[in-house]
Motif scaffolding. Structure first.
Motif, short mmCIF file in Angstrom:
data_model
loop_
_atom_site.label_atom_id
_atom_site.label_comp_id
_atom_site.label_asym_id
_atom_site.label_seq_id
_atom_site.Cartn_x
_atom_site.Cartn_y
_atom_site.Cartn_z
N ALA A 33 0.81 -1.21 0.00
CA ALA A 33 0.00 0.00 0.00
C ALA A 33 0.85 1.26 0.00
O ALA A 33 0.39 2.32 -0.42
CB ALA A 33 -0.93 0.01 1.22
N ASN A 34 2.09 1.15 0.45
CA ASN A 34 2.98 2.30 0.49
C ASN A 34 4.03 2.27 -0.61
O ASN A 34 5.05 2.94 -0.53
CB ASN A 34 3.65 2.38 1.87
N GLY A 35 3.78 1.50 -1.66
CA GLY A 35 4.58 1.57 -2.86
C GLY A 35 5.76 0.64 -2.95
O GLY A 35 6.52 0.71 -3.93
N TYR A 36 5.95 -0.23 -1.97
CA TYR A 36 7.07 -1.16 -2.02
C TYR A 36 6.73 -2.37 -2.88
O TYR A 36 5.57 -2.77 -2.99
CB TYR A 36 7.43 -1.65 -0.62
N GLU A 37 7.74 -2.97 -3.44
CA GLU A 37 7.61 -4.32 -4.00
C GLU A 37 7.85 -5.31 -2.87
O GLU A 37 8.69 -5.09 -2.00
CB GLU A 37 8.61 -4.53 -5.13
N VAL A 38 7.11 -6.40 -2.91
CA VAL A 38 7.17 -7.39 -1.84
C VAL A 38 7.42 -8.77 -2.43
O VAL A 38 6.80 -9.14 -3.43
CB VAL A 38 5.85 -7.41 -1.03
N VAL A 39 8.33 -9.49 -1.82
CA VAL A 39 8.53 -10.91 -2.09
C VAL A 39 8.30 -11.63 -0.78
O VAL A 39 8.84 -11.22 0.26
CB VAL A 39 9.95 -11.20 -2.62
N ILE A 40 7.48 -12.67 -0.79
CA ILE A 40 7.08 -13.31 0.46
C ILE A 40 7.21 -14.82 0.36
O ILE A 40 7.00 -15.41 -0.70
CB ILE A 40 5.63 -12.89 0.84
N ASN A 59 2.69 -5.92 -7.56
CA ASN A 59 3.95 -5.60 -6.88
C ASN A 59 4.36 -6.65 -5.86
O ASN A 59 5.30 -6.42 -5.09
CB ASN A 59 3.86 -4.23 -6.20
N ALA A 60 3.69 -7.79 -5.87
CA ALA A 60 4.01 -8.86 -4.94
C ALA A 60 4.25 -10.17 -5.66
O ALA A 60 3.55 -10.48 -6.64
CB ALA A 60 2.89 -9.03 -3.92
N THR A 68 13.48 -15.37 -1.39
CA THR A 68 13.02 -14.12 -0.78
C THR A 68 14.18 -13.36 -0.18
O THR A 68 14.30 -12.13 -0.35
CB THR A 68 11.96 -14.42 0.29
N ALA A 69 15.06 -14.07 0.52
CA ALA A 69 16.22 -13.42 1.12
C ALA A 69 17.12 -12.80 0.07
O ALA A 69 17.65 -11.69 0.24
CB ALA A 69 16.99 -14.43 1.96
N LYS A 70 17.30 -13.49 -1.04
CA LYS A 70 18.15 -12.97 -2.12
C LYS A 70 17.53 -11.74 -2.77
O LYS A 70 18.23 -10.78 -3.11
CB LYS A 70 18.37 -14.06 -3.18
N ALA A 71 16.21 -11.75 -2.95
CA ALA A 71 15.54 -10.66 -3.65
C ALA A 71 15.39 -9.42 -2.78
O ALA A 71 15.24 -8.31 -3.30
CB ALA A 71 14.16 -11.11 -4.12
N ALA A 72 15.44 -9.58 -1.48
CA ALA A 72 15.13 -8.49 -0.57
C ALA A 72 16.23 -7.44 -0.53
O ALA A 72 17.41 -7.76 -0.50
CB ALA A 72 14.91 -9.05 0.84
#
Length: 226
Positions: A33-40, A59-60, A68-72
Motif C-alpha cells: 500500500a505504500n509503494g514497495y515491492e514485496v517478495v514473500i 507488486n508482490a 526471498t532473502a536474495k531478492a530483498a
C-alpha cells in the motif's frame, strides 16, 4: 490506514518477508500500500501463496525463503521463534532485517538464556545473522492493527511502536517504515534492551502513544540473569 505514500528515498525498494502468517501477511499489505515491492515466503512453498499474491497485486511475488532473502533489499523475519535458525544467512548479509519474533515457551520449548534474562529474541537472531543489521519491529502489535490503527503524522494520540537495533540505520529504517504505515516510534536502544517490549511486559500488545510507550518501557521488569 493512512493514504499510501511513496517509498523511502533510499535504494531499498523490495521488502522480502520470510513468513506469511498473520503478521507477515499484514506487513506485506502495508508495504504494498505504500509503494514497495514485496517478495514473500512461507514454509509450504510459493504455490500455496497464490491467493495472497492475487490480493496483493502486481507488486508482490512469492518465492522460497532463500529466494526471498536474495531478492530483498530489506527483509522481515516473521517465523515462529523456534524456527529462527532456519532463516537463510548468506543472502541476508549486509542487509537490514526486521525481526517480529516473540518467544512463547509453550510453543517454542524452553530456552534457558531467554528464561534467565541472559539474551533477547532479536539478539539471538542477530547472532544467527552476524553480517546482517537486525532491528526489532512489529512484535508488540496484533496483526489486524497493523493496517487499521495507523494515522497520519501529527494526529493527536497517534499510536506508537518500538524498535531496537545495534545499528542506527536499521532502527531508522523501521522508524521511517512505521511512519509511512501510520505510527510514531520509540527507539529502545540496542538489542540488549529489546526485552522491554517482549511478551508479558507493559508495552507488549498495548495501544499507546509515544509518551505512554516510553512510560511502559520504563516499567519493564526482567528475570535476573543466572
Amino acid at each position: 490506514m493512512p493514504a499510501a505514500r511513496h517509498p523511502l528515498s533510499l535504494s531499498m525498494t523490495t521488502i522480502g518477508i520470510i513468513g506469511a502468517g498473520h503478521i507477515g501477511s499484514q506487513v506485506a499489505r502495508a508495504a504494498v500500500a505504500n509503494g514497495y515491492e514485496v517478495v514473500i515466503a512461507n514454509s509450504r512453498g510459493p504455490e500455496t501463496l497464490a491467493d495472497l499474491i492475487e490480493e496483493l497485486g502486481p507488486n508482490a511475488t512469492a518465492a522460497t525463503a532463500e529466494g526471498t532473502a536474495k531478492a530483498a533489499d530489506v527483509a522481515v523475519v516473521t517465523v515462529p521463534f523456534k524456527a529462527y535458525e532456519s532463516v537463510p544467512v548468506e543472502p541476508l548479509a549486509g542487509k537490514i532485517v526486521i525481526d517480529t519474533n516473540n518467544y512463547y515457551w509453550e510453543r517454542d520449548g524452553h530456552v534457558p538464556v531467554l528464561d534467565e534474562g541472559r539474551a533477547t529474541v532479536s539478539g539471538l537472531l542477530q547472532a544467527h545473522l552476524p553480517a546482517s543489521r537486525v532491528a526489532k519491529g512489529f512484535n508488540h502489535i496484533t496483526a489486524a492493527d497493523i493496517t487499521t490503527t495507523g494515522t497520519p503524522a501529527g494526529t493527536p494520540g497517534r499510536r506508537a511502536l518500538a524498535t531496537s537495533s545495534d545499528f542506527d540505520e536499521a532502527a531508522q529504517f523501521v522508524t521511517d517504515l512505521y511512519d509511512q504505515i501510520g505510527f510514531d516510534t520509540v527507539n529502545v536502544g540496542p538489542l540488549s534492551e529489546s526485552w522491554r517490549v517482549e511478551r508479558d511486559q507493559p508495552a507488549y500488545v498495548t495501544v499507546q502513544t509515544r509518551d505512554e510507550l516510553v512510560a511502559n518501557l520504563a516499567k519493564a521488569e526482567r528475570a535476573e540473569a543466572a
